[in-house]
Design a protein around this motif. Structure first.
Motif, PDB file in Angstrom:
ATOM      1  N   ASN A   1       0.809  -1.222   0.000  1.00 37.32           N
ATOM      2  CA  ASN A   1       0.000   0.000   0.000  1.00 37.32           C
ATOM      3  C   ASN A   1       0.841   1.270   0.000  1.00 37.32           C
ATOM      4  O   ASN A   1       0.351   2.344   0.343  1.00 37.32           O
ATOM      5  CB  ASN A   1      -0.946  -0.007   1.213  1.00 37.32           C
ATOM      6  N   ILE A   2       2.135   1.157  -0.389  1.00 40.60           N
ATOM      7  CA  ILE A   2       3.002   2.341  -0.431  1.00 40.60           C
ATOM      8  C   ILE A   2       3.650   2.460  -1.810  1.00 40.60           C
ATOM      9  O   ILE A   2       3.804   1.473  -2.529  1.00 40.60           O
ATOM     10  CB  ILE A   2       4.090   2.320   0.664  1.00 40.60           C
TER      11      ILE A   2
ATOM     12  N   LEU B   1      13.206   1.703  -0.308  1.00 38.47           N
ATOM     13  CA  LEU B   1      12.732   1.086   0.928  1.00 38.47           C
ATOM     14  C   LEU B   1      13.925   0.805   1.813  1.00 38.47           C
ATOM     15  O   LEU B   1      14.938   0.275   1.348  1.00 38.47           O
ATOM     16  CB  LEU B   1      11.987  -0.225   0.632  1.00 38.47           C
TER      17      LEU B   1
ATOM     18  N   THR C   1      11.385   6.320  12.528  1.00 38.68           N
ATOM     19  CA  THR C   1      10.405   6.326  11.429  1.00 38.68           C
ATOM     20  C   THR C   1       9.964   7.742  11.093  1.00 38.68           C
ATOM     21  O   THR C   1       9.796   8.081   9.917  1.00 38.68           O
ATOM     22  CB  THR C   1       9.183   5.452  11.760  1.00 38.68           C
TER      23      THR C   1
ATOM     24  N   HIS D   1      10.420   9.272   7.371  1.00 42.59           N
ATOM     25  CA  HIS D   1       9.236   9.761   6.658  1.00 42.59           C
ATOM     26  C   HIS D   1       9.340  11.251   6.354  1.00 42.59           C
ATOM     27  O   HIS D   1       8.882  11.710   5.300  1.00 42.59           O
ATOM     28  CB  HIS D   1       7.976   9.467   7.483  1.00 42.59           C
TER      29      HIS D   1
ATOM     30  N   HIS E   1      10.571   5.392   3.018  1.00 43.54           N
ATOM     31  CA  HIS E   1       9.720   4.338   3.575  1.00 43.54           C
ATOM     32  C   HIS E   1      10.608   3.324   4.282  1.00 43.54           C
ATOM     33  O   HIS E   1      11.727   3.054   3.849  1.00 43.54           O
ATOM     34  CB  HIS E   1       8.900   3.661   2.476  1.00 43.54           C
TER      35      HIS E   1
ATOM     36  N   VAL F   1      10.588  -0.427   6.821  1.00 41.27           N
ATOM     37  CA  VAL F   1       9.960  -1.558   7.501  1.00 41.27           C
ATOM     38  C   VAL F   1      10.936  -2.123   8.520  1.00 41.27           C
ATOM     39  O   VAL F   1      12.155  -1.965   8.398  1.00 41.27           O
ATOM     40  CB  VAL F   1       9.508  -2.657   6.513  1.00 41.27           C
TER      41      VAL F   1
ATOM     42  N   ILE G   1       3.985  -1.300  14.047  1.00 41.23           N
ATOM     43  CA  ILE G   1       3.012  -0.355  13.486  1.00 41.23           C
ATOM     44  C   ILE G   1       2.802   0.809  14.453  1.00 41.23           C
ATOM     45  O   ILE G   1       2.715   1.974  14.027  1.00 41.23           O
ATOM     46  CB  ILE G   1       1.690  -1.067  13.154  1.00 41.23           C
TER      47      ILE G   1
ATOM     48  N   ASP H   1       6.150   1.318   8.117  1.00 38.18           N
ATOM     49  CA  ASP H   1       5.266   1.059   6.983  1.00 38.18           C
ATOM     50  C   ASP H   1       4.911  -0.412   6.870  1.00 38.18           C
ATOM     51  O   ASP H   1       4.001  -0.772   6.118  1.00 38.18           O
ATOM     52  CB  ASP H   1       5.926   1.528   5.684  1.00 38.18           C
ATOM     53  N   GLY H   2       5.603  -1.255   7.594  1.00 35.81           N
ATOM     54  CA  GLY H   2       5.351  -2.685   7.569  1.00 35.81           C
ATOM     55  C   GLY H   2       6.459  -3.404   8.294  1.00 35.81           C
ATOM     56  O   GLY H   2       7.294  -2.788   8.972  1.00 35.81           O
TER      57      GLY H   2
ATOM     58  N   ARG I   1       1.263  -5.198   4.403  1.00 33.58           N
ATOM     59  CA  ARG I   1       2.351  -4.622   5.204  1.00 33.58           C
ATOM     60  C   ARG I   1       3.320  -5.694   5.710  1.00 33.58           C
ATOM     61  O   ARG I   1       4.124  -5.431   6.610  1.00 33.58           O
ATOM     62  CB  ARG I   1       1.773  -3.841   6.381  1.00 33.58           C
TER      63      ARG I   1
END
Length: 360
Positions: free
Chosen positions: A14-15, A53, A87, A91, A96, A98, A166, A171-172, A224
């Motif tokens: 979803n990113i 990422l 994070t 951001h 992004h 994880v 989260i 982001d995951g 995610r």
């Protein structure tokens, strides 16, 4: 397809990533007291936010899951708060990120375990490898085999860690199922000699990995969730007598769960790509969503594999340590700075946040 395709946006779950260059997870042993990522970690990851990422350094899901000194966790509120600063910083720079979720299993030492207990493993087989503890490399400790009744607790620790990630703004998450750590130990028959529902057959050896993945998907969503696997890597002594059917089965089942990506170490972790016969394209064909390729990639190999449709994203590890602006250097053809091996593990800013960018 030319090299520039590596630097175009990509939809992952979803990113929307700004490019196809991934920062691989890199253990640096610099967590603060309480295994909390500190201000240096905030700066370190923010410096590298131009990666499409970022996959963080491996992060233990519990104290039992720790195998090296000064590695961060994600099981206390202080750790969640520390990661939130990371994070937010990534951001704020448009990146992004994880969190890689880690249980080391038998790759640990009694000095790191709760109450000085033995590390846990699928079977009571000590790995022929070392860990970093008390400021030096020492042999890992003799493990004990997990009781059948303990395994649901491990799954729950992974689920809770994903929920905490989260909360920390990630982001995951990426499940660490590679490099001879706990989940990989279950997958590899050289480390797993169980005769119950978690050993023996291909299906049984994959059971805990699929249970962990399903629990995380249920908690935070498949879009995610990713996982890292290393079918033929001899890292940390985990070996498989016949890895192809094991990983063909696993990836097919992961695909059914609909997770966002698989992150595949092609060959020996940090070593030869041709370490053992294995058809990585078979994994690619079994998985509907994103395939992240890892191990020994440079710009030319990544561009070639992308043009051939063999992978979607490409993970770079050590080059990101000494090149915080690696994406810009790859895109422009600028030379890459060399890293200092003496500052890889532990310490402070030297060899961590002081590598310059092209801009100075």
């Amino acid at each position: 397809m030319n090299d520039n395709s590596l630097f175009e946006p990509y939809e992952l779950g979803n990113i929307t990533l700004s490019n196809r260059v991934v920062m691989a997870p890199l253990t640096r042993n610099r967590a603060d007291a309480g295994f909390v990522p500190g201000d240096l970690a905030v700066e370190y990851y923010a410096q590298r936010a131009s990666a499409g990422l970022i996959i963080t350094e491996a992060t233990q899901i519990s104290q039992q899951g720790q195998g090296y000194q000064n590695t961060p966790g994600i099981y206390t509120q202080a750790q969640i708060d520390g990661w939130r600063k990371v994070t937010d910083a990534v951001h704020a720079r448009g990146g992004h990120i994880v969190l890689q979720l880690w249980h080391v299993g038998r790759i640990s030492h009694v000095d790191l375990q709760p109450g000085g207990q033995a590390p846990v493993a699928p079977s009571a087989i000590r790995a022929e490898t070392k860990t970093f503890v008390n400021n030096g490399f020492v042999d890992v400790s003799e493990p004990r085999a997990l009781e059948l009744t303990e395994i649901p607790g491990i799954v729950e620790d992974f689920r809770r860690a994903a929920a905490n990630a989260i909360k920390a703004g990630f982001d995951g998450v990426e499940i660490h199922g590679a490099n001879g750590y706990l989940l990989d130990q279950f997958l590899k028959d050289g480390a797993n000699t169980r005769t119950d529902a978690y050993g023996g057959s291909v299906q049984n050896r994959a059971r805990i990995v699929l249970e962990v993945t399903a629990a995380i998907v249920d908690e935070i969503g498949a879009e995610r969730t990713g996982i890292r696997i290393s079918p033929v890597s001899p890292a940390n002594g985990a070996s498989s007598s016949d890895p192809q059917p094991q990983f063909d089965y696993l990836v097919g089942k992961l695909d059914e769960l609909g997770i966002a990506y698989i992150h595949v170490v092609e060959g020996a972790t940090g070593g030869p790509r041709e370490v053992a016969p294995f058809d990585f394209d078979a994994l690619r064909s079994r998985f509907t969503n994103t395939y992240i390729a890892n191990n020994g990639y440079d710009l030319d190999l990544a561009a070639k594999r992308l043009a051939e449709g063999k992978a979607d994203l490409f993970a770079f590890g050590r080059p990101f340590i000494s090149n915080p602006d690696l994406v810009a250097r790859l895109k422009s053809g600028a030379p890459l700075a060399a890293l200092d091996p003496a500052t890889l593990y532990g310490g402070g800013a030297e060899g961590y946040t002081d590598y310059p960018t092209l801009a100075g």
